[in-house]
Design a protein around this motif. Structure first.
Motif, PDB file in Angstrom:
ATOM      1  N   TRP A 186      23.137   8.504   5.237  1.00 40.36           N
ATOM      2  CA  TRP A 186      22.212   7.397   5.002  1.00 40.36           C
ATOM      3  C   TRP A 186      20.830   7.773   5.513  1.00 40.36           C
ATOM      4  O   TRP A 186      20.658   8.058   6.703  1.00 40.36           O
ATOM      5  CB  TRP A 186      22.700   6.142   5.710  1.00 40.36           C
ATOM      6  CG  TRP A 186      24.092   5.755   5.309  1.00 40.36           C
ATOM      7  CD1 TRP A 186      25.259   6.124   5.922  1.00 40.36           C
ATOM      8  CD2 TRP A 186      24.470   4.963   4.197  1.00 40.36           C
ATOM      9  NE1 TRP A 186      26.336   5.602   5.263  1.00 40.36           N
ATOM     10  CE2 TRP A 186      25.882   4.885   4.188  1.00 40.36           C
ATOM     11  CE3 TRP A 186      23.759   4.307   3.193  1.00 40.36           C
ATOM     12  CZ2 TRP A 186      26.587   4.176   3.234  1.00 40.36           C
ATOM     13  CZ3 TRP A 186      24.478   3.594   2.246  1.00 40.36           C
ATOM     14  CH2 TRP A 186      25.867   3.532   2.278  1.00 40.36           C
ATOM     15  N   GLY A 196      16.773   6.413   5.710  1.00 39.29           N
ATOM     16  CA  GLY A 196      15.994   5.201   5.544  1.00 39.29           C
ATOM     17  C   GLY A 196      14.681   5.266   6.274  1.00 39.29           C
ATOM     18  O   GLY A 196      14.611   5.788   7.390  1.00 39.29           O
ATOM     19  N   LYS A 221      11.402   3.663   8.328  1.00 36.31           N
ATOM     20  CA  LYS A 221      11.222   2.621   9.332  1.00 36.31           C
ATOM     21  C   LYS A 221      11.022   1.276   8.636  1.00 36.31           C
ATOM     22  O   LYS A 221      10.301   1.167   7.655  1.00 36.31           O
ATOM     23  CB  LYS A 221      10.004   2.947  10.202  1.00 36.31           C
ATOM     24  CG  LYS A 221       9.729   1.913  11.267  1.00 36.31           C
ATOM     25  CD  LYS A 221       8.535   2.287  12.110  1.00 36.31           C
ATOM     26  CE  LYS A 221       8.289   1.240  13.176  1.00 36.31           C
ATOM     27  NZ  LYS A 221       7.191   1.630  14.073  1.00 36.31           N
ATOM     28  N   SER A 244      13.331  -0.489   6.999  1.00 37.30           N
ATOM     29  CA  SER A 244      14.326  -0.803   5.977  1.00 37.30           C
ATOM     30  C   SER A 244      15.616  -1.291   6.624  1.00 37.30           C
ATOM     31  O   SER A 244      15.792  -1.170   7.840  1.00 37.30           O
ATOM     32  CB  SER A 244      14.582   0.416   5.086  1.00 37.30           C
ATOM     33  OG  SER A 244      15.100   1.489   5.845  1.00 37.30           O
ATOM     34  N   LEU A 245      16.516  -1.837   5.818  1.00 36.00           N
ATOM     35  CA  LEU A 245      17.770  -2.347   6.363  1.00 36.00           C
ATOM     36  C   LEU A 245      18.881  -2.264   5.333  1.00 36.00           C
ATOM     37  O   LEU A 245      18.647  -2.148   4.140  1.00 36.00           O
ATOM     38  CB  LEU A 245      17.620  -3.790   6.855  1.00 36.00           C
ATOM     39  CG  LEU A 245      17.283  -4.884   5.837  1.00 36.00           C
ATOM     40  CD1 LEU A 245      18.536  -5.484   5.232  1.00 36.00           C
ATOM     41  CD2 LEU A 245      16.491  -5.973   6.512  1.00 36.00           C
ATOM     42  N   SER A 246      20.100  -2.325   5.833  1.00 39.74           N
ATOM     43  CA  SER A 246      21.294  -2.497   5.011  1.00 39.74           C
ATOM     44  C   SER A 246      21.724  -3.933   5.246  1.00 39.74           C
ATOM     45  O   SER A 246      22.053  -4.318   6.367  1.00 39.74           O
ATOM     46  CB  SER A 246      22.385  -1.519   5.460  1.00 39.74           C
ATOM     47  OG  SER A 246      23.575  -1.772   4.791  1.00 39.74           O
ATOM     48  N   SER A 247      21.705  -4.747   4.211  1.00 40.86           N
ATOM     49  CA  SER A 247      21.897  -6.189   4.391  1.00 40.86           C
ATOM     50  C   SER A 247      23.294  -6.541   4.900  1.00 40.86           C
ATOM     51  O   SER A 247      24.212  -5.724   4.882  1.00 40.86           O
ATOM     52  CB  SER A 247      21.576  -6.935   3.096  1.00 40.86           C
ATOM     53  OG  SER A 247      22.410  -6.515   2.056  1.00 40.86           O
ATOM     54  N   LYS A 261      18.515   3.138  15.028  1.00 39.83           N
ATOM     55  CA  LYS A 261      18.945   1.961  14.271  1.00 39.83           C
ATOM     56  C   LYS A 261      19.316   0.843  15.240  1.00 39.83           C
ATOM     57  O   LYS A 261      19.717   1.108  16.368  1.00 39.83           O
ATOM     58  CB  LYS A 261      20.187   2.270  13.420  1.00 39.83           C
ATOM     59  CG  LYS A 261      19.934   3.190  12.244  1.00 39.83           C
ATOM     60  CD  LYS A 261      21.196   3.305  11.406  1.00 39.83           C
ATOM     61  CE  LYS A 261      21.033   4.247  10.245  1.00 39.83           C
ATOM     62  NZ  LYS A 261      20.223   3.736   9.161  1.00 39.83           N
ATOM     63  N   ASP A 280      19.430 -10.970   5.660  1.00 38.14           N
ATOM     64  CA  ASP A 280      18.911 -10.572   6.966  1.00 38.14           C
ATOM     65  C   ASP A 280      18.984 -11.756   7.926  1.00 38.14           C
ATOM     66  O   ASP A 280      18.219 -12.707   7.791  1.00 38.14           O
ATOM     67  CB  ASP A 280      17.473 -10.089   6.801  1.00 38.14           C
ATOM     68  CG  ASP A 280      16.818  -9.653   8.091  1.00 38.14           C
ATOM     69  OD1 ASP A 280      17.458  -9.712   9.163  1.00 38.14           O
ATOM     70  OD2 ASP A 280      15.644  -9.239   8.037  1.00 38.14           O
ATOM     71  N   TYR A 319      19.419  -2.204  10.835  1.00 35.19           N
ATOM     72  CA  TYR A 319      17.969  -2.078  10.704  1.00 35.19           C
ATOM     73  C   TYR A 319      17.542  -0.679  11.123  1.00 35.19           C
ATOM     74  O   TYR A 319      17.959  -0.191  12.172  1.00 35.19           O
ATOM     75  CB  TYR A 319      17.259  -3.072  11.629  1.00 35.19           C
ATOM     76  CG  TYR A 319      17.652  -4.509  11.431  1.00 35.19           C
ATOM     77  CD1 TYR A 319      16.968  -5.315  10.523  1.00 35.19           C
ATOM     78  CD2 TYR A 319      18.692  -5.071  12.170  1.00 35.19           C
ATOM     79  CE1 TYR A 319      17.320  -6.645  10.359  1.00 35.19           C
ATOM     80  CE2 TYR A 319      19.045  -6.398  12.004  1.00 35.19           C
ATOM     81  CZ  TYR A 319      18.358  -7.184  11.099  1.00 35.19           C
ATOM     82  OH  TYR A 319      18.703  -8.495  10.942  1.00 35.19           O
ATOM     83  N   ASN A 320      16.693  -0.041  10.337  1.00 34.63           N
ATOM     84  CA  ASN A 320      16.086   1.230  10.739  1.00 34.63           C
ATOM     85  C   ASN A 320      14.824   0.910  11.530  1.00 34.63           C
ATOM     86  O   ASN A 320      13.812   0.512  10.958  1.00 34.63           O
ATOM     87  CB  ASN A 320      15.754   2.086   9.511  1.00 34.63           C
ATOM     88  CG  ASN A 320      16.998   2.582   8.823  1.00 34.63           C
ATOM     89  OD1 ASN A 320      17.915   3.068   9.460  1.00 34.63           O
ATOM     90  ND2 ASN A 320      17.044   2.436   7.512  1.00 34.63           N
TER      91      ASN A 320
END
Length: 140
Positions: free
Chosen positions: A14, A16, A18, A20-23, A42, A70, A114-115
């Motif tokens: 993965w 990503g 700064k 960005s996020l994985s919901s 993260k 989020d 969250y990154n």
């Protein structure tokens, strides 16, 4: 050696930027996830499985996604739209994972990731057929 190499699904990588996020979601086809942070940082926001009724989940492929992308945006209109989600917040956990650290995300735990910096992570899902504990730990 209580987890054999063939106990894992194929690893995933993965990347990503700064911010960005994985919901918010739950991985439900495995027995947990070992997440190794290679570069960056993260923040994981985790919710225990008993909070499933408050997550407003919907299955898409092999993942169950929450209607709330989020949790940090849960206010105002979102509270009115998803009122039960607030019941999950007292039991939620925030964990920061730095480069060189590994996190075990247990089976059934909802999470948003969250990154907080540009990030590279490798993860290893345990196959559904693999016991989480060694046999000696479950014997009475």
């Amino acid at each position: 050696e209580w987890i054999r190499r063939n106990s894992f699904q194929r690893p995933a990588m993965w990347l990503g930027p700064k911010g960005s996020l994985s919901s918010l979601h739950v991985d439900h086809t495995n027995r947990g996830n070992l997440a190794y942070q290679v570069l960056g940082r993260k923040r994981w926001h985790l919710f225990p499985p008993r909070n499933w009724p408050f997550m407003y989940g919907k299955k898409v492929g092999v993942v169950v996604w929450s209607s709330l992308i989020d949790p940090s945006t849960y206010d105002g209109d979102r509270v009115a739209e998803l009122p039960l989600f607030k019941l999950s917040l007292p039991e939620s956990i925030d964990i920061n994972v730095e480069a060189g650290e590994m996190l075990y995300n247990p089976d059934g735990w909802w999470h948003v990731v969250y990154n907080t910096e540009a990030s590279l992570m490798l993860n290893f899902w345990l196959k559904a057929s693999v016991p989480v504990l060694p046999p000696s730990a479950t014997e009475s």
